[in-house]
Design a protein around this motif. Structure first.
Motif, PDB file in Angstrom:
ATOM      1  N   LYS A 129     -29.324  -2.124  16.404  1.00  0.00           N
ATOM      2  CA  LYS A 129     -27.910  -2.427  16.648  1.00  0.00           C
ATOM      3  C   LYS A 129     -27.646  -3.929  16.694  1.00  0.00           C
ATOM      4  N   VAL A 130     -28.687  -4.717  16.955  1.00  0.00           N
ATOM      5  CA  VAL A 130     -28.558  -6.164  17.084  1.00  0.00           C
ATOM      6  C   VAL A 130     -28.955  -6.869  15.782  1.00  0.00           C
ATOM      7  N   GLY A 131     -29.536  -6.122  14.838  1.00  0.00           N
ATOM      8  CA  GLY A 131     -29.910  -6.701  13.561  1.00  0.00           C
ATOM      9  C   GLY A 131     -31.388  -6.716  13.246  1.00  0.00           C
ATOM     10  N   PHE A 132     -32.221  -6.294  14.185  1.00  0.00           N
ATOM     11  CA  PHE A 132     -33.654  -6.230  13.901  1.00  0.00           C
ATOM     12  C   PHE A 132     -33.924  -5.098  12.918  1.00  0.00           C
ATOM     13  N   VAL A 133     -34.868  -5.333  12.016  1.00  0.00           N
ATOM     14  CA  VAL A 133     -35.267  -4.344  11.015  1.00  0.00           C
ATOM     15  C   VAL A 133     -36.794  -4.264  11.015  1.00  0.00           C
ATOM     16  N   PRO A 134     -37.354  -3.181  10.477  1.00  0.00           N
ATOM     17  CA  PRO A 134     -38.811  -3.125  10.356  1.00  0.00           C
ATOM     18  C   PRO A 134     -39.324  -4.301   9.533  1.00  0.00           C
ATOM     19  N   VAL A 135     -40.522  -4.746   9.835  1.00  0.00           N
ATOM     20  CA  VAL A 135     -41.117  -5.865   9.106  1.00  0.00           C
ATOM     21  C   VAL A 135     -41.235  -5.458   7.633  1.00  0.00           C
ATOM     22  N   PRO A 136     -40.617  -6.236   6.739  1.00  0.00           N
ATOM     23  CA  PRO A 136     -40.635  -5.855   5.329  1.00  0.00           C
ATOM     24  C   PRO A 136     -42.007  -6.012   4.677  1.00  0.00           C
ATOM     25  N   ASP A 137     -42.862  -6.819   5.247  1.00  0.00           N
ATOM     26  CA  ASP A 137     -44.182  -7.051   4.671  1.00  0.00           C
ATOM     27  C   ASP A 137     -45.258  -6.965   5.755  1.00  0.00           C
ATOM     28  N   PRO A 138     -45.438  -5.786   6.349  1.00  0.00           N
ATOM     29  CA  PRO A 138     -46.387  -5.693   7.465  1.00  0.00           C
ATOM     30  C   PRO A 138     -47.817  -6.048   7.072  1.00  0.00           C
ATOM     31  N   GLU A 139     -48.150  -5.913   5.797  1.00  0.00           N
ATOM     32  CA  GLU A 139     -49.500  -6.273   5.377  1.00  0.00           C
ATOM     33  C   GLU A 139     -49.751  -7.771   5.504  1.00  0.00           C
ATOM     34  N   GLY A 140     -48.696  -8.552   5.664  1.00  0.00           N
ATOM     35  CA  GLY A 140     -48.851  -9.995   5.843  1.00  0.00           C
ATOM     36  C   GLY A 140     -49.054 -10.409   7.287  1.00  0.00           C
ATOM     37  N   LEU A 141     -48.882  -9.472   8.208  1.00  0.00           N
ATOM     38  CA  LEU A 141     -49.078  -9.785   9.631  1.00  0.00           C
ATOM     39  C   LEU A 141     -50.482  -9.414  10.058  1.00  0.00           C
ATOM     40  N   MET A 142     -51.025 -10.228  10.922  1.00  0.00           N
ATOM     41  CA  MET A 142     -52.344  -9.945  11.471  1.00  0.00           C
ATOM     42  C   MET A 142     -52.306 -10.249  12.953  1.00  0.00           C
ATOM     43  N   VAL A 143     -53.295  -9.770  13.663  1.00  0.00           N
ATOM     44  CA  VAL A 143     -53.376  -9.979  15.095  1.00  0.00           C
ATOM     45  C   VAL A 143     -54.810 -10.373  15.451  1.00  0.00           C
ATOM     46  N   LEU A 144     -54.943 -11.277  16.392  1.00  0.00           N
ATOM     47  CA  LEU A 144     -56.253 -11.654  16.921  1.00  0.00           C
ATOM     48  C   LEU A 144     -56.404 -10.933  18.248  1.00  0.00           C
ATOM     49  N   ARG A 145     -57.302  -9.981  18.297  1.00  0.00           N
ATOM     50  CA  ARG A 145     -57.511  -9.208  19.524  1.00  0.00           C
ATOM     51  C   ARG A 145     -58.601  -9.815  20.370  1.00  0.00           C
ATOM     52  N   PRO A 146     -58.466  -9.687  21.692  1.00  0.00           N
ATOM     53  CA  PRO A 146     -59.540 -10.188  22.564  1.00  0.00           C
ATOM     54  C   PRO A 146     -60.857  -9.489  22.262  1.00  0.00           C
ATOM     55  N   THR A 147     -61.936 -10.196  22.422  1.00  0.00           N
ATOM     56  CA  THR A 147     -63.240  -9.608  22.128  1.00  0.00           C
ATOM     57  C   THR A 147     -63.795  -8.819  23.298  1.00  0.00           C
TER      58      THR A 147
END
Length: 148
Positions: A129-147
Motif C-alpha cells: 500500500k506504501v509502494g514496496f514491491v517484491p525485489v525484482p532481481d532477488p538473485e542479485g541479493l546476498m546475505v552474510l550469515r554469522p558463522t
C-alpha cells in the motif's frame, strides 16, 4: 520530524516523531524481545545500540504514550533498510502500520535513495500500500550469515 496523523472524522489522532529522545527504549525492548518473532530474546543492550545507530520513528497516542515503533538504517544518500516495525497489539487494526510506513517513505523521499529495502514474512499487503514491491532481481541479493 513530527507529523500528526489521523485526520479522518472519528479517527484517533496519533503523532509520528523521529526524535530519538522520545523513544521509550524499555518498551521497545519489551515489544521486540517478547512479541516480535524476528527479535525474540534480543537483549536490551542490542536494542539500545541499534536505536543509537538508526533513524527512529515513534508513534504516540493523544496522551503522548508510545504505541508503535520503526527503525531505519541508512546512509541518507544511497540506501535505507526499514526494520523493527512494531505496533502495540492494543492499537492494531487502526491503520498505524500503513501510516508509519508512509511516514518513513515520505521522510526518506528528499534523499532520493537508490534503494530502500525491508524484509517481511507476513505483511506484504501492508507494505504494498506504501509502494514496496517484491525485489525484482532477488538473485542479485546476498546475505552474510554469522558463522556461529
Amino acid at each position: 520530524m513530527t507529523t500528526t496523523t489521523g485526520a479522518r472524522p472519528g479517527e484517533d489522532a496519533y503523532e509520528i516523531d523521529t526524535d530519538p529522545d522520545r523513544v521509550d527504549i524499555g518498551l521497545v525492548h519489551h515489544w521486540l524481545s517478547t512479541d516480535a518473532f524476528w527479535a525474540l530474546g534480543r537483549s536490551r543492550d542490542l536494542v539500545e545500540r541499534a536505536l543509537r545507530g538508526s533513524l527512529n520513528f515513534g508513534v504516540y497516542d493523544g496522551e503522548g504514550m508510545q504505541v508503535a515503533y520503526a527503525r531505519v538504517v541508512t546512509d541518507h544518500a544511497t540506501f535505507a533498510w526499514l526494520c523493527d516495525v512494531y505496533v502495540d497489539p492494543a492499537h492494531r487494526g487502526r491503520g498505524l502500520g500503513v501510516r508509519l510506513a508512509t511516514a518513513v517513505r515520505d521522510h526518506l523521499a528528499p534523499y532520493e535513495l537508490k534503494r530502500t529495502l525491508l524484509a517481511t514474512l507476513d505483511a506484504h499487503e501492508l507494505y504494498g500500500k506504501v509502494g514496496f514491491v517484491p525485489v525484482p532481481d532477488p538473485e542479485g541479493l546476498m546475505v552474510l550469515r554469522p558463522t556461529t
